[in-house]
Design an enzyme around this catalytic site. Structure first.
Site, PDB file in Angstrom:
ATOM      1  N   HIS A 135       0.871  -1.187   0.000  1.00  0.00           N
ATOM      2  CA  HIS A 135       0.000   0.000   0.000  1.00  0.00           C
ATOM      3  C   HIS A 135       0.909   1.239   0.000  1.00  0.00           C
ATOM      4  O   HIS A 135       2.024   1.177   0.522  1.00  0.00           O
ATOM      5  CB  HIS A 135      -0.826  -0.052   1.292  1.00  0.00           C
ATOM      6  CG  HIS A 135      -1.880   1.002   1.428  1.00  0.00           C
ATOM      7  ND1 HIS A 135      -1.600   2.285   1.839  1.00  0.00           N
ATOM      8  CD2 HIS A 135      -3.207   0.956   1.220  1.00  0.00           C
ATOM      9  CE1 HIS A 135      -2.727   2.975   1.897  1.00  0.00           C
ATOM     10  NE2 HIS A 135      -3.715   2.193   1.515  1.00  0.00           N
ATOM     11  N   ASP A 212       3.147  -4.518   8.069  1.00  0.00           N
ATOM     12  CA  ASP A 212       1.938  -3.706   7.936  1.00  0.00           C
ATOM     13  C   ASP A 212       0.754  -4.664   8.054  1.00  0.00           C
ATOM     14  O   ASP A 212       0.437  -5.389   7.114  1.00  0.00           O
ATOM     15  CB  ASP A 212       1.975  -2.996   6.573  1.00  0.00           C
ATOM     16  CG  ASP A 212       0.644  -2.340   6.214  1.00  0.00           C
ATOM     17  OD1 ASP A 212      -0.327  -2.503   6.973  1.00  0.00           O
ATOM     18  OD2 ASP A 212       0.594  -1.675   5.163  1.00  0.00           O
ATOM     19  N   GLN A 215      -4.497  -5.151   7.030  1.00  0.00           N
ATOM     20  CA  GLN A 215      -5.501  -6.063   6.470  1.00  0.00           C
ATOM     21  C   GLN A 215      -5.421  -7.453   7.086  1.00  0.00           C
ATOM     22  O   GLN A 215      -6.131  -8.358   6.641  1.00  0.00           O
ATOM     23  CB  GLN A 215      -5.324  -6.178   4.944  1.00  0.00           C
ATOM     24  CG  GLN A 215      -5.481  -4.875   4.195  1.00  0.00           C
ATOM     25  CD  GLN A 215      -6.901  -4.325   4.230  1.00  0.00           C
ATOM     26  OE1 GLN A 215      -7.847  -5.014   4.584  1.00  0.00           O
ATOM     27  NE2 GLN A 215      -7.052  -3.061   3.869  1.00  0.00           N
ATOM     28  N   LYS A 238     -10.295  -0.779  10.614  1.00  0.00           N
ATOM     29  CA  LYS A 238     -10.435  -1.961   9.743  1.00  0.00           C
ATOM     30  C   LYS A 238     -10.781  -3.211  10.550  1.00  0.00           C
ATOM     31  O   LYS A 238     -11.035  -4.268   9.995  1.00  0.00           O
ATOM     32  CB  LYS A 238      -9.148  -2.181   8.943  1.00  0.00           C
ATOM     33  CG  LYS A 238      -8.892  -1.048   7.935  1.00  0.00           C
ATOM     34  CD  LYS A 238      -7.779  -1.383   7.001  1.00  0.00           C
ATOM     35  CE  LYS A 238      -7.186  -0.153   6.339  1.00  0.00           C
ATOM     36  NZ  LYS A 238      -8.029   0.381   5.276  1.00  0.00           N
ATOM     37  N   CYS A 376      -4.781   2.475  -3.596  1.00  0.00           N
ATOM     38  CA  CYS A 376      -3.551   3.017  -2.995  1.00  0.00           C
ATOM     39  C   CYS A 376      -2.387   2.049  -3.172  1.00  0.00           C
ATOM     40  O   CYS A 376      -1.563   1.873  -2.258  1.00  0.00           O
ATOM     41  CB  CYS A 376      -3.739   3.351  -1.518  1.00  0.00           C
ATOM     42  SG  CYS A 376      -4.962   4.610  -1.240  1.00  0.00           S
TER      43      CYS A 376
END
Ligand code: 7TS
Length: 418
Positions: A135, A212, A215, A238, A376
């Site tokens: 991202h 990261d 998600q 999220k 993104c």
């Protein structure tokens, strides 16, 4: 919309997610959009919030609203207890220690914090290794760091299925690699990356790894000790929590040696005009009044998913993923982008001859909310030679009926543009 098809499927432990009951917890799901029941499949962008989170926010603002760490009065004590309690909840969730948990605005700020603070030790010739599927939030802060320090940004490629090519990744590692930054789960493709293996490889060269997890945390149980990562970032919104709150986990010995990111209240031990002594982590990295309500709401969200069970959530979402993949593959002209062996419940696709934005617009008319665009992740889109995709991303409250509604709406788009 009934959830019976999903709700009747049993897991081996016999405690399948009761999706009909879960849906009752989310007020926003029970509305009509363009005269149709809302089918919310834009969960990778942000998730809807359960009543438990809304109640936690309202409870803070209506009973305990005060600033933290600075008042002896009752409300300030309650606010501080709740805020620090939220830190403990996050720590348990990740299998970390509370002092290793920094509250941030979100994943983006957590990555910027590490790039700015930990990154300040980089010098010309050092290398930062990322991958092709990141991202923008896990690209741009490293580019900025490279510009600031003279370090070099290197990019590990992916294959046509959207998987990191581990041999290439390994080839790019070396004694100059200082930082590896990689998504746990790709937001645009759904690929689950082998972060444990990536950490192991990076550590053999003494590099530090930032994962990261934006998600990942809503879809699979994360244990930062088992992964053996050095930093782990995620966003509250999220994982069914509020916007504007996120988390950075950092290994204690790294956080302890890192300079502050921003200056202000709460991050200091003492201030004179001559010299300021900084507070210990995590407070060193939380300058100013934090998003107290956000942290409390995030803790409520984490307690909510923990109560349901991450493993039950994962199984349910895998079922949705398989059903959606099958249903879309059956539609002539549809091509799924991102076919990794290990995926979270994200399906990106293109429809021959129809722009992804047009697909998303037709879907919206049918009450189906998806995202169209580059997600993104422009370099990733470029890798696949596409300007954009349409993306359906699933959450614990989605049903097989909603998968059917998605497929019906995509067929409708195909007819309209034929
Ligand atoms: N990293 C990944 C993998 C993401 O998916 C996102 C947001 C971020 C970082 C940034 O998170 P933030 O909360 O700080 O903004 N992804 C998306 C998306 O896929 N659609 O909208 C936002």
């Amino acid at each position: 919309m009934s959830a019976t098809r999903t709700a009747t499927v049993n897991t081996s432990r016999g405690n399948a997610l009761d999706v009909a009951r879960v849906r009752a917890d989310f007020p926003a799901l029970h509305q009509q959009v363009n005269g149709r029941p809302l089918v919310y499949l834009d969960n990778a962008a942000t998730t809807q919030k359960p009543q438990a989170v809304l109640d936690a926010l309202l409870g803070f603002y209506s009973r305990d609203c005060a600033n933290v760490h600075r008042g002896v009065h009752a409300l300030s004590q309650r606010a501080t207890d709740a805020y620090e309690g939220a830190r403990e909840t996050v720590a348990r969730f990740l299998n970390a220690r509370p002092r290793e948990i920094v509250f941030t605005r979100g994943t983006t700020e957590a990555i910027n914090l590490v790039a700015y603070s930990y990154g300040s030790r980089l010098s010309p010739g050092d290398e930062i290794l990322i991958t092709e599927l990141e991202h923008h939030s896990n690209i741009v802060p490293w580019q900025m760091l490279a510009e600031r320090t003279g370090a070099r940004l290197r990019v590990a490629p992916i294959n046509d299925r959207g998987e990191i090519i581990l041999e290439e990744f390994q080839r790019l590692l070396g004694p100059r690699t200082r930082i590896v930054a990689v998504a746990h789960v790709s937001n645009a493709l759904g690929t689950v990356n082998p972060v444990e293996e990536i950490c192991r490889l990076a550590h053999t060269y003494g590099a530090r790894v930032l994962v990261d997890g934006a998600q990942a945390v809503p879809h699979l149980a994360v244990d930062v000790r088992a992964l053996d990562c050095d930093f782990y970032a995620f966003s509250g919104h999220k994982i069914y929590g509020p916007t504007g709150i996120g988390v950075l986990f950092g290994r204690w010995e790294l956080l302890e040696a890192m300079p502050p990111y921003q200056g202000g209240g709460d991050m200091i031990r003492s201030v004179t005009f001559e010299k300021t002594l900084y507070n210990d982590p995590p407070y060193r990295f939380e300058a100013g009044t934090p998003h107290i309500a956000g942290a409390i709401g995030l803790a409520a969200a984490i307690e909510y998913v923990t109560r349901l069970g991450l493993e039950e959530i994962r199984r349910h979402e895998q079922q949705l993923l398989q059903a959606a993949t099958r249903a879309l593959e059956e539609i002539p002209g549809v091509r799924i982008v991102g076919t990794a062996a290990h995926k979270a419940a994200v399906v990106s696709f293109v429809l021959d001859g129809v722009h992804p934005h047009d697909v998303a617009t037709v879907l919206d008319h049918e009450g189906v909310a998806v995202r169209a665009g580059h997600h993104c992740a422009q370099p990733l889109m470029e890798r696949f030679g596409l300007p954009a995709t349409t993306r359906a991303s699933f959450a614990l409250y989605n049903t097989l009926e909603e998968v059917d509604a998605l497929a019906r709406a995509v067929r409708r788009a195909r007819e309209l543009f034929d």
